[in-house]
Design a protein around this motif. Structure first.
Motif, mmCIF file in Angstrom:
data_model
loop_
_atom_site.group_PDB
_atom_site.id
_atom_site.type_symbol
_atom_site.label_atom_id
_atom_site.label_comp_id
_atom_site.label_asym_id
_atom_site.label_seq_id
_atom_site.Cartn_x
_atom_site.Cartn_y
_atom_site.Cartn_z
ATOM 1 N N VAL A 134 0.655 -1.357 -0.123
ATOM 2 C CA VAL A 134 -0.234 0.006 0.057
ATOM 3 C C VAL A 134 0.918 1.214 -0.056
ATOM 4 C CG1 VAL A 134 -1.755 1.150 1.191
ATOM 5 C CG2 VAL A 134 -1.629 -1.249 1.366
ATOM 6 N N HIS A 135 0.568 2.029 -1.271
ATOM 7 C CA HIS A 135 1.410 3.497 -1.066
ATOM 8 C C HIS A 135 0.676 4.441 -0.699
ATOM 9 C CE1 HIS A 135 4.655 1.459 -3.434
ATOM 10 N NE2 HIS A 135 3.661 1.280 -4.114
ATOM 11 N N VAL A 136 0.966 5.053 0.463
ATOM 12 C CA VAL A 136 0.111 6.347 1.043
ATOM 13 C C VAL A 136 0.344 7.602 0.216
ATOM 14 C CG1 VAL A 136 -0.155 7.956 2.949
ATOM 15 C CG2 VAL A 136 0.061 5.520 3.135
ATOM 16 N N GLY A 137 -0.421 8.092 -0.626
ATOM 17 C CA GLY A 137 -0.124 9.248 -1.422
ATOM 18 C C GLY A 137 -0.703 10.493 -1.098
ATOM 19 N N SER A 138 -1.318 11.184 -1.868
ATOM 20 C CA SER A 138 -1.899 12.453 -1.761
ATOM 21 C C SER A 138 -2.644 12.871 -2.916
ATOM 22 C CB SER A 138 -0.717 13.423 -1.304
ATOM 23 O OG SER A 138 -1.296 14.790 -1.309
ATOM 24 N N ALA A 139 -3.590 13.821 -2.651
ATOM 25 C CA ALA A 139 -4.100 14.462 -3.695
ATOM 26 C C ALA A 139 -3.051 15.280 -4.726
ATOM 27 C CB ALA A 139 -5.015 15.668 -3.472
ATOM 28 N N LEU A 140 -1.860 15.614 -3.853
ATOM 29 C CA LEU A 140 -0.877 16.344 -4.755
ATOM 30 C C LEU A 140 0.029 15.269 -5.603
ATOM 31 C CD1 LEU A 140 0.340 18.527 -1.592
ATOM 32 C CD2 LEU A 140 -1.600 18.720 -3.190
ATOM 33 N N ALA A 141 -0.560 14.085 -5.438
ATOM 34 C CA ALA A 141 0.313 13.075 -6.645
ATOM 35 C C ALA A 141 -0.319 13.543 -8.044
ATOM 36 C CB ALA A 141 -0.150 11.502 -6.253
#
Length: 333
Positions: A134-141
């Protein structure tokens, strides 16, 4: 059944909250981060919840150290079932005020840290033909914002890396799964320890969510990894939708509002720590925990998240209602 779960960035913020969420389920946890004070405190929380914890101090920017950490974890705890990439660092600053070595450091931790960890554990998972990353990303991706160029660049890179790995696994018909969780603004301690050259105290762009909202999304993604990614929070959905439709308009909007919305209006403390090169919770530091300084403004729940996680059930219920309504209408004719 108890699983072996590894969380990087486990000493604080989303990583810390995620560790607790897995521990409540009885999973065995390996905690990876640089700051030993935060790691030990996180381990005590895990044990207090009745689960087993292994502390593995590691700088994820060091590929050899990551490989050694994986070897130790699997030697002491057994094969890893779930690996969660969370660890990051950043710089709050205009692009032209960031030094080249700082940009490189952010990239090494926040992007290459995910790459090194994935490469190391993926090889083992593929040999067993099972496991979830699981990669924790962001809307900023997807949507860059001013004053966070180093972080946005890293998250964009993770998104591309994630998609490439997922496509390869599909090609190989592998049972190993990889998914990504795109987060909204979260009330974590990063705003009190990320290197900042802003004149005022940095803050997340409202609306702000508590780290437990993010942690629940991560655990759900680990349980349901077939979906390529999850979006958390209505703000994430709105931002990504707007960026897909009117990105140029969003550029102008963020140019007008992005500087002020990321600062509290209060002067940044002169003694604020920075975790870029050394952990903020070092020998002279403190345990920052999961929450930042914005508890009074942060949401503890996300209705959007609930809907996103239950949409198959909701869609099925809607279909039943439509069919029932059609049947009733047919009988009345």
């Amino acid at each position: 059944m108890s699983r072996v779960v590894v969380v990087t960035g486990a000493s604080g913020g989303i990583g810390r909250a995620t560790v607790r969420e897995f521990a409540r389920r009885g999973d065995t946890l390996a905690l990876v981060a640089r700051g030993e004070r935060g790691l030990e405190a996180a381990a005590e929380e895990v044990r207090g919840l009745g689960a087993r914890a292994l502390v593995v101090p590691t700088d994820v920017a060091d590929a050899d150290a990551v490989e050694a950490a994986v070897e130790r974890i699997e030697s002491e705890l057994g094969p890893v079932d779930v690996w969660v990439n969370v660890a990051f660092t950043s710089v709050f600053s205009r692009v032209d005020d960031i030094r080249p070595e700082e940009f490189r450091r952010v990239t090494e931790v926040s992007y290459l840290g995910y790459v090194y960890a994935t490469m190391s554990i993926l090889r083992r998972m593929k040999e067993r033909d099972r496991g979830t990353i699981v990669h924790v990303g962001s809307a900023l991706a997807y949507r860059g914002i001013p004053l966070q160029s180093a972080y946005c660049g890293a998250k964009h890179a993770i998104q591309g890396f994630h998609e490439a790995v997922r496509a390869e696994l599909l090609h190989e018909r592998s049972a190993v799964r990889v998914t990504m969780v795109q987060m909204p603004a979260v009330n974590t301690p990063q705003f009190s320890w990320v290197l900042s050259r802003l004149p005022q105290q940095a803050q997340p762009v409202p609306p702000i969510y508590q780290p437990e909202v993010a942690a629940r999304a991560v655990v759900f993604a680990a349980d349901h990894p077939r979906r390529r990614e999850y979006w958390v929070g209505a703000s994430t959905v709105g931002t990504l939708a707007a960026n897909a439709v009117v990105p140029g308009l969003l550029d102008r909007y963020l140019g007008r509002t992005g500087f002020g919305s990321q600062q509290t209006g209060e002067r940044k403390p002169d003694d604020q720590p920075s975790n870029l090169w050394e952990p903020a919770d070092g020998p002279d530091g403190r345990d920052f925990g999961a929450h930042g300084a914005f508890d009074d403004r942060a949401h503890a729940h996300s209705p959007q998240q609930w809907v996103a996680q239950h949409y198959p059930l909701l869609a099925g219920a809607a279909a039943v209602l439509v069919a029932t309504g059609a049947a009733v209408a047919g009988r009345r004719r």
